[in-house]
Design a protein around this motif. Structure first.
Motif, mmCIF file in Angstrom:
data_model
loop_
_atom_site.group_PDB
_atom_site.id
_atom_site.type_symbol
_atom_site.label_atom_id
_atom_site.label_comp_id
_atom_site.label_asym_id
_atom_site.label_seq_id
_atom_site.Cartn_x
_atom_site.Cartn_y
_atom_site.Cartn_z
ATOM 1 N N ASP A 89 39.691 55.699 37.883
ATOM 2 C CA ASP A 89 38.976 55.193 39.066
ATOM 3 C C ASP A 89 39.107 53.673 39.202
ATOM 4 O O ASP A 89 38.640 53.092 40.186
ATOM 5 N N LEU A 90 39.699 53.023 38.172
ATOM 6 C CA LEU A 90 40.138 51.624 38.226
ATOM 7 C C LEU A 90 39.024 50.580 38.253
ATOM 8 O O LEU A 90 39.251 49.430 37.933
ATOM 9 N N ALA A 91 37.809 50.910 38.673
ATOM 10 C CA ALA A 91 36.702 49.951 38.750
ATOM 11 C C ALA A 91 37.047 48.767 39.662
ATOM 12 O O ALA A 91 36.637 47.639 39.407
ATOM 13 N N LEU A 92 37.813 49.045 40.719
ATOM 14 C CA LEU A 92 38.084 48.031 41.732
ATOM 15 C C LEU A 92 37.132 48.238 42.905
ATOM 16 O O LEU A 92 36.681 49.353 43.166
ATOM 17 N N ILE A 93 36.837 47.165 43.609
ATOM 18 C CA ILE A 93 35.980 47.253 44.797
ATOM 19 C C ILE A 93 36.867 47.202 46.026
ATOM 20 O O ILE A 93 37.481 46.164 46.322
ATOM 21 N N ASN A 94 36.950 48.325 46.724
ATOM 22 C CA ASN A 94 37.897 48.464 47.830
ATOM 23 C C ASN A 94 37.711 47.437 48.933
ATOM 24 O O ASN A 94 38.667 47.028 49.590
ATOM 25 N N GLU A 95 36.459 47.014 49.164
ATOM 26 C CA GLU A 95 36.183 46.108 50.277
ATOM 27 C C GLU A 95 36.515 44.655 49.966
ATOM 28 O O GLU A 95 36.499 43.803 50.869
ATOM 29 N N LEU A 96 36.788 44.363 48.699
ATOM 30 C CA LEU A 96 37.116 42.989 48.321
ATOM 31 C C LEU A 96 38.629 42.773 48.303
ATOM 32 O O LEU A 96 39.403 43.710 48.189
#
Length: 259
Positions: free
Chosen positions: A94-101
């Motif tokens: 799930d990568l722990a990335l924030i899609n909106e950033l």
């Protein structure tokens, strides 16, 4: 000294690790080693204990028994943050990335450089993110774009680059090629090859695709019934041998269940 040299020092040793959850035994007696600069493939059927082992190495779970050594010194990993401070980082599916950033904000998530103690130094983050990604050969058109607009391979590459440039010396990749197309998978395999060539980080890859494991890993471990049952250099094994081992396990389990 190359990563495949048997005399290479171990950056990580896991010795006789066990872990239970209630009445379920996840890990029985796991011993694993990772040489400096090595890429180790960890394979096994679903439920074999691979993810549990990775969560122990990254500090998320505490083992019930056994010990972990980093550079020869025994450590007790109190938390994920503690493990990261010692140079161990994990990239999950799930990568722990924030899609909106943006890409550059994700690259410095929770470790943003600031000005005057409170203002985000966006110019520095943008420049460093561009430099890091270019240095690793990661093709991102712009570091200003939102992560949500990138391909799966590009997002995975950003997560890996973030870990590498946060000074990780041990990188755990949990199914980095899952649900990716062939083109995106090649991009991540190339990135792993590049990291291996640099020799700056040691990598454990959890994967189900044996051909990909043999392509980029120096050595492969098979985890079965909560224990490592197979440990060979990839040059000394084959997709057929690995497949036969797993099929044999399946047939044995099926015979135990009966008709």
């Amino acid at each position: 000294m190359t990563s495949t040299d048997p005399g290479a020092p171990d950056v990580l040793r896991v010795e006789h690790i066990s872990k239970t959850f209630g009445t379920v035994t996840a890990l029985r007696d796991v011993s694993l080693r990772l040489a400096r600069g090595e890429v180790l493939g960890l394979i096994g059927d679903n439920g074999a204990g691979k993810s549990t082992l990775m969560k122990i190495i990254c500090g998320f779970h505490q083992p019930d028994g056994g010990r972990i050594l980093l550079d020869g010194a025994e450590v007790t990993l109190r938390s994920v943050e503690h493990a990261r401070s010692l140079g161990i980082d994990t990239v999950y599916q799930d990568l722990a990335l924030i899609n909106e950033l943006s890409v550059y904000h994700n690259m410095f998530l929770n470790r943003e450089p600031v000005l005057l103690g409170c203002l985000l130094n966006n110019r520095r983050m943008r420049a460093l993110a561009r430099s890091y990604l270019d240095d690793m050969g990661v093709n991102i058109p712009s570091v200003d774009v939102e992560v949500a607009k990138l391909s799966g391979g590009q997002r995975q590459a950003i997560a890996v680059a973030r870990s590498v440039y946060s000074r990780s010396k041990i990188l755990l990749l949990d199914e980095p090629l899952a649900a990716m197309g062939a083109k995106e998978g090649v991009q991540i395999l190339d990135l792993v090859r590049d990291l291996k060539a640099r020799g700056e980080v040691s990598i454990v890859i959890i994967a189900h695709n044996y051909a990909q494991v043999l392509e980029v890993c120096d050595r492969v471990n098979l985890l079965q019934h909560g224990s490592i049952t197979f440990d060979k250099p990839t040059a000394q094994t084959s997709v057929k041998e690995l497949t036969d081992l797993v099929v044999a396990e399946y047939r044995t389990a099926r015979a135990r269940r009966g008709p």
